[in-house]
Design a protein around this motif. Sequence first.
Motif, mmCIF file in Angstrom:
data_model
loop_
_atom_site.group_PDB
_atom_site.id
_atom_site.type_symbol
_atom_site.label_atom_id
_atom_site.label_comp_id
_atom_site.label_asym_id
_atom_site.label_seq_id
_atom_site.Cartn_x
_atom_site.Cartn_y
_atom_site.Cartn_z
ATOM 1 N N ALA A 54 0.417 -1.232 -0.144
ATOM 2 C CA ALA A 54 -0.372 -0.140 0.234
ATOM 3 C C ALA A 54 0.764 0.825 -0.049
ATOM 4 N N PHE A 55 0.338 2.830 -0.350
ATOM 5 C CA PHE A 55 1.200 3.669 -0.757
ATOM 6 C C PHE A 55 -0.187 4.662 0.197
ATOM 7 N N ILE A 56 0.754 5.123 0.601
ATOM 8 C CA ILE A 56 0.011 5.401 2.116
ATOM 9 C C ILE A 56 -0.011 7.471 2.302
ATOM 10 N N ASN A 67 2.721 10.716 10.345
ATOM 11 C CA ASN A 67 2.653 10.266 9.868
ATOM 12 C C ASN A 67 2.143 9.141 10.957
ATOM 13 N N ARG A 68 1.488 9.706 11.880
ATOM 14 C CA ARG A 68 0.819 8.771 12.701
ATOM 15 C C ARG A 68 -0.963 8.849 12.202
ATOM 16 N N GLU A 69 -1.285 9.388 11.302
ATOM 17 C CA GLU A 69 -2.024 9.841 10.298
ATOM 18 C C GLU A 69 -1.980 8.735 9.557
ATOM 19 N N GLY A 70 -0.717 8.809 8.547
ATOM 20 C CA GLY A 70 -0.886 8.158 7.940
ATOM 21 C C GLY A 70 -0.997 5.721 8.508
ATOM 22 N N LEU A 71 -0.235 6.156 9.780
ATOM 23 C CA LEU A 71 -0.066 4.610 10.247
ATOM 24 C C LEU A 71 -1.948 4.321 10.557
ATOM 25 N N LEU A 72 -2.131 4.983 10.887
ATOM 26 C CA LEU A 72 -3.686 4.857 11.992
ATOM 27 C C LEU A 72 -4.755 4.205 10.418
ATOM 28 N N LEU A 73 -4.930 5.195 9.456
ATOM 29 C CA LEU A 73 -5.206 4.286 7.880
ATOM 30 C C LEU A 73 -4.316 3.451 7.592
ATOM 31 N N ARG A 74 -3.291 3.111 7.639
ATOM 32 C CA ARG A 74 -2.681 1.835 7.235
ATOM 33 C C ARG A 74 -2.958 0.750 8.163
ATOM 34 N N GLN A 75 -3.814 0.922 9.943
ATOM 35 C CA GLN A 75 -4.262 0.153 10.920
ATOM 36 C C GLN A 75 -5.748 -0.331 9.994
ATOM 37 N N PHE A 76 -5.941 0.867 10.009
ATOM 38 C CA PHE A 76 -8.197 0.638 9.641
ATOM 39 C C PHE A 76 -7.935 -0.284 8.175
ATOM 40 N N GLN A 77 -7.043 -0.277 7.236
ATOM 41 C CA GLN A 77 -6.723 -1.515 6.349
ATOM 42 C C GLN A 77 -6.341 -2.556 6.812
ATOM 43 N N ASN A 78 -6.035 -2.742 7.675
ATOM 44 C CA ASN A 78 -5.040 -4.057 8.192
ATOM 45 C C ASN A 78 -6.767 -4.567 8.827
ATOM 46 N N ASN A 79 -8.142 -3.771 9.203
ATOM 47 C CA ASN A 79 -9.142 -3.863 10.315
ATOM 48 C C ASN A 79 -10.453 -3.901 9.102
ATOM 49 N N THR A 80 -9.881 -4.096 7.945
ATOM 50 C CA THR A 80 -11.266 -3.437 7.819
ATOM 51 C C THR A 80 -11.402 -4.504 5.648
ATOM 52 N N GLY A 81 -9.827 -3.994 5.000
ATOM 53 C CA GLY A 81 -9.225 -4.276 4.169
ATOM 54 C C GLY A 81 -9.750 -3.097 3.004
ATOM 55 N N THR A 82 -10.204 -2.244 3.508
ATOM 56 C CA THR A 82 -10.105 -1.068 3.010
ATOM 57 C C THR A 82 -9.096 0.009 2.866
ATOM 58 N N LEU A 83 -8.570 0.178 1.584
ATOM 59 C CA LEU A 83 -6.521 1.089 1.833
ATOM 60 C C LEU A 83 -7.335 2.537 1.537
ATOM 61 N N CYS A 84 -7.119 3.468 2.191
ATOM 62 C CA CYS A 84 -7.339 4.950 2.318
ATOM 63 C C CYS A 84 -6.357 5.671 2.405
ATOM 64 N N SER A 85 -6.131 6.817 1.893
ATOM 65 C CA SER A 85 -4.652 7.878 1.655
ATOM 66 C C SER A 85 -6.055 9.342 1.618
#
Length: 181
Positions: A54-56, A67-85
Amino acid sequence: MRATLRTLLGVALTVGGLVVVVEPALAAGPCNVNLTRTTPGGYIAKMSCSKPNAFIDGYGSTTGDANREGLLLRQFQNNTGTLCSGNLSRAAVGGFEVKMSCSKPDSFVDAFGTTLTDAAREARLLKEIAPGRHCGHSLVRAVQGGYQVKGSCSKPTVFFSGVGATVTQAAENARLSSGVG
């Protein structure tokens, strides 16, 4: 310690007479910040992550917030399968706006906040309350005593708004008044 974690994760839990088997969570691959750059209101932390790849882009008032908001988007991707950036920030009435794009399902989220970090957090939280729906802010305006933020969600369509002394407070109140999530 690793063996202890495996043992704990593989243990069957008894909760109110119901047996639930807990399986180990899938580990996500690491992320690296490849570049930081300025944007209206702060910074973008451009990250690349692996497993799944993923590129976030995280947005924030400081590089640490971005950096933290990007990592929280990564955590959301891992939890839901939805990639956001995040993909854009700009000045707005009383603060800033962040635009974010997501996949599975494809959607765009706009959110407002007094600071860029607040706007990025609101965009993420709007997506988190309804991962399968299109939710976002559509308007911020000054009102007597502060600001008003309006927004909507689709499928089914709902409109919501909130007011507050700051744009962030109005955005939070709008999200909380949506009845979604």
